[in-house]
Design a protein around this motif. Structure first.
Motif, PDB file in Angstrom:
ATOM      1  N   LEU A  38      32.644 -21.381  -4.605  1.00 37.63           N
ATOM      2  CA  LEU A  38      32.608 -20.656  -4.263  1.00 37.63           C
ATOM      3  C   LEU A  38      34.467 -20.653  -3.353  1.00 37.63           C
ATOM      4  O   LEU A  38      35.045 -18.749  -3.503  1.00 37.63           O
ATOM      5  CB  LEU A  38      31.917 -20.850  -3.416  1.00 37.63           C
ATOM      6  CG  LEU A  38      30.498 -20.252  -3.002  1.00 37.63           C
ATOM      7  CD1 LEU A  38      29.559 -20.479  -1.946  1.00 37.63           C
ATOM      8  CD2 LEU A  38      29.818 -19.070  -3.635  1.00 37.63           C
ATOM      9  N   ILE A  41      35.886 -18.535  -6.103  1.00 48.31           N
ATOM     10  CA  ILE A  41      34.625 -17.497  -7.573  1.00 48.31           C
ATOM     11  C   ILE A  41      34.531 -16.742  -8.793  1.00 48.31           C
ATOM     12  O   ILE A  41      34.025 -16.953  -9.609  1.00 48.31           O
ATOM     13  CB  ILE A  41      33.738 -16.756  -5.850  1.00 48.31           C
ATOM     14  CG1 ILE A  41      32.181 -16.103  -6.824  1.00 48.31           C
ATOM     15  CG2 ILE A  41      34.372 -15.043  -6.042  1.00 48.31           C
ATOM     16  CD1 ILE A  41      31.636 -15.667  -5.753  1.00 48.31           C
ATOM     17  N   LYS A  97      30.422 -12.777  -2.430  1.00 50.29           N
ATOM     18  CA  LYS A  97      30.429 -14.515  -2.270  1.00 50.29           C
ATOM     19  C   LYS A  97      29.799 -14.415  -0.728  1.00 50.29           C
ATOM     20  O   LYS A  97      29.171 -16.036  -1.295  1.00 50.29           O
ATOM     21  CB  LYS A  97      31.591 -15.208  -2.780  1.00 50.29           C
ATOM     22  CG  LYS A  97      32.875 -15.159  -1.211  1.00 50.29           C
ATOM     23  CD  LYS A  97      34.335 -15.173  -1.793  1.00 50.29           C
ATOM     24  CE  LYS A  97      35.469 -15.613  -0.350  1.00 50.29           C
ATOM     25  NZ  LYS A  97      35.885 -16.184  -1.100  1.00 50.29           N
TER      26      LYS A  97
END
Length: 110
Positions: A38, A41, A97
Motif C-alpha cells: 500500500l 500502491i 488506497k
C-alpha cells in the motif's frame, strides 16, 4: 465469522457489473497478502494489475475510483466506520488506497 470480499462489496452496493470490480478485488487481495504494498500502491499493486488485465494505469485507477464512488454513494462513511472502527471526518476525501486498506484489514484473520 469472517466476511468475504464479495459480501462486503455487496453490502457496500458494489455489483460485479462494474468494470473496476475485479481490479478492486485483486487490489484488496494483494494488500491483504502484503500490506506494505500500500505504501507504493501504483508500483506494487496498480501496475501489476494493469499488466495482467492489459489496461492502462489511467483506466485502472479510474475504474477503482468508480468503485470508491459507488461505496460512498451507498452510505460509505457509515459502513466504513462500522468495518474499520475509525471515525472519518466527512469533509475529508477518501483515497482509493484507503478504501483498499480498510477492506483488506476487515478480511485479515485476527
Amino acid at each position: 465469522m469472517k466476511k468475504s470480499l464479495e459480501s462486503l462489496l455487496r453490502q457496500a452496493g458494489v455489483n460485479k457489473c462494474y468494470v473496476g470490480y475485479p481490479f478492486f478485488a485483486e487490489a484488496v487481495s494483494m494488500a491483504l497478502e502484503d500490506p506494505s504494498r500500500l505504501s507504493g500502491i501504483q508500483k506494487n499493486i496498480y501496475m501489476p494489475i494493469a499488466r495482467r488485465h492489459n489496461v492502462s494505469m489511467f483506466q485502472l485507477e479510474k475504474d477503482i475510483r468508480t468503485i470508491r464512488d459507488v461505496v460512498m454513494r451507498n452510505g460509505g462513511y457509515e459502513l466504513l466506520e462500522e468495518l474499520s472502527g475509525y471515525h472519518f471526518r466527512r469533509k475529508d476525501p477518501l483515497y482509493p488506497k484507503e478504501l483498499i486498506e480498510i477492506f483488506a484489514d476487515c478480511l485479515r484473520e485476527p
